[in-house]
Scaffold this active site. Structure first.
Site, PDB file in Angstrom:
ATOM      1  N   GLU A  58       0.853  -1.384   0.153  1.00  0.00           N
ATOM      2  CA  GLU A  58      -0.064  -0.145   0.105  1.00  0.00           C
ATOM      3  C   GLU A  58       0.971   1.285  -0.085  1.00  0.00           C
ATOM      4  O   GLU A  58       1.574   1.360   1.553  1.00  0.00           O
ATOM      5  CB  GLU A  58      -0.832  -0.388   0.918  1.00  0.00           C
ATOM      6  CG  GLU A  58      -1.868   1.360   0.922  1.00  0.00           C
ATOM      7  CD  GLU A  58      -2.939   1.584   2.764  1.00  0.00           C
ATOM      8  OE1 GLU A  58      -3.370   1.620   2.610  1.00  0.00           O
ATOM      9  OE2 GLU A  58      -2.204   1.057   3.899  1.00  0.00           O
TER      10      GLU A  58
ATOM     11  N   LYS B 190      -9.732   1.550  -1.959  1.00  0.00           N
ATOM     12  CA  LYS B 190      -9.729   1.287  -0.964  1.00  0.00           C
ATOM     13  C   LYS B 190     -10.753   1.913  -0.369  1.00  0.00           C
ATOM     14  O   LYS B 190     -11.343   2.632  -0.584  1.00  0.00           O
ATOM     15  CB  LYS B 190      -8.769   2.115  -0.364  1.00  0.00           C
ATOM     16  CG  LYS B 190      -8.265   1.014   1.573  1.00  0.00           C
ATOM     17  CD  LYS B 190      -7.008   1.689   2.059  1.00  0.00           C
ATOM     18  CE  LYS B 190      -7.629   1.446   3.852  1.00  0.00           C
ATOM     19  NZ  LYS B 190      -6.062   1.190   4.429  1.00  0.00           N
TER      20      LYS B 190
ATOM     21  N   CYS C 183      -5.363  -3.426   2.961  1.00  0.00           N
ATOM     22  CA  CYS C 183      -4.818  -2.815   4.178  1.00  0.00           C
ATOM     23  C   CYS C 183      -6.150  -2.874   4.962  1.00  0.00           C
ATOM     24  O   CYS C 183      -6.688  -3.769   5.367  1.00  0.00           O
ATOM     25  CB  CYS C 183      -4.351  -1.157   4.048  1.00  0.00           C
ATOM     26  SG  CYS C 183      -3.610  -1.482   6.203  1.00  0.00           S
TER      27      CYS C 183
END
Length: 283
Positions: free
Chosen positions: A45, A122, A163
């Site tokens: 990330e 995300k 994440c």
């Protein structure tokens, strides 16, 4: 190496505040990974820029089409003839109704021709106050994504997450229903949360999706002062750890046996046995 086995590479980075240096590190890794026989390189990330000073970092956050980091990695993938999964880059999004512009935390899957095969923004924003005194407010700068994304690769069906997404089972339920063979969860995990939950959640997600999990991670102390946990992982569908890169930066390699997916799904057919939750169970 059997016909069902693929070699992959993970780049464990300590990304800094200079995008050019970070892009060069990824380009070198693509060349090295290809030279070692990997079909795909995975990066963490925020591979292109990690800067908690948003005013300073904002000068480097540009629309996707103008990103020099993305352009360099695409060129490197084409030169090396390797697939590259960029864990994510901060890119400038579209202007909203109020005239403002928020960023996207966006992953990219790049083909060996240098083309973009898939993008994923995300979905879940990391807004938290940790006991260490650290405070994170991703939603203040980033627009959350809205789409579940999968893409066909030499590793089979690749599902994308980033994440903090790992803490939200509904996303992995959706990826499991799409029969992903492998799920990428690039990360920049904090040290306290990493020590407590990183291995636990990675293995759980592998088991529930009956898929390989590949999680390239940030590691160490960064130029902006933060510290990340590292331990880039490859976990097989049974929950066994195939690779753990610990706390050292650099490239790690793992062999992915795609036949293992069918073996595990035959032993524990949880994907096939799932049933809708009755509405009467709702709170």
């Amino acid at each position: 190496m059997s016909a069902d086995t693929r070699r992959i590479a993970l780049l464990q980075m300590t990304t800094g505040i200079d995008p050019a240096a970070n892009a060069s590190a990824m380009a070198r890794a693509a060349q090295e990974a290809a030279g070692e026989g990997a079909v795909m390189l995975f990066t963490p990330e925020m591979s292109g820029l990690l800067d908690r000073d948003r005013a300073r970092g904002s000068v480097h956050v540009v629309p996707e089409a103008e990103s020099p980091v993305l352009a360099e990695v695409r060129n490197a993938a084409a030169k090396a003839g390797i697939w590259v999964h960029i864990g994510s880059l901060a890119v400038k999004g579209a202007t909203d109704e109020s005239g403002g512009t928020r960023w996207a935390n966006r992953a990219f899957v790049i083909t060996p021709a240098g083309e973009i095969a898939a993008r994923y923004d995300k979905i879940h924003m990391f807004d938290v106050d940790l006991a260490t005194g650290e405070t994170w407010r991703e939603s203040a700068a980033y627009q959350p994504g809205e789409a579940v994304v999968t893409v066909e690769t030499p590793l089979g069906c690749l599902g994308l997450a980033i994440c903090y997404d790992i803490r939200f089972p509904a996303l992995f339920e959706a990826l499991g229903q799409r029969k992903c063979d492998i799920i990428a969860i690039p990360a920049a995990f904090t040290v306290p949360t990493g020590r407590a939950h990183w291995h636990l959640m990675q293995r759980a997600r592998a088991v529930e999706a009956s898929a390989f999990i590949v999680s390239a991670a940030q590691v160490g102390r960064h130029e902006d002062g933060r510290e990340t946990y590292g331990h880039s992982l490859v976990v097989d569908p049974w929950g066994d750890v195939v690779l753990d890169m610990g706390e050292q930066g650099g490239i790690g390699f793992a062999e992915i046996d795609l036949a293992r997916i069918a073996e595990v799904r035959a032993q524990v057919p949880s994907l096939a046995n799932r049933r809708p939750i009755p509405t009467s169970w709702a709170p």
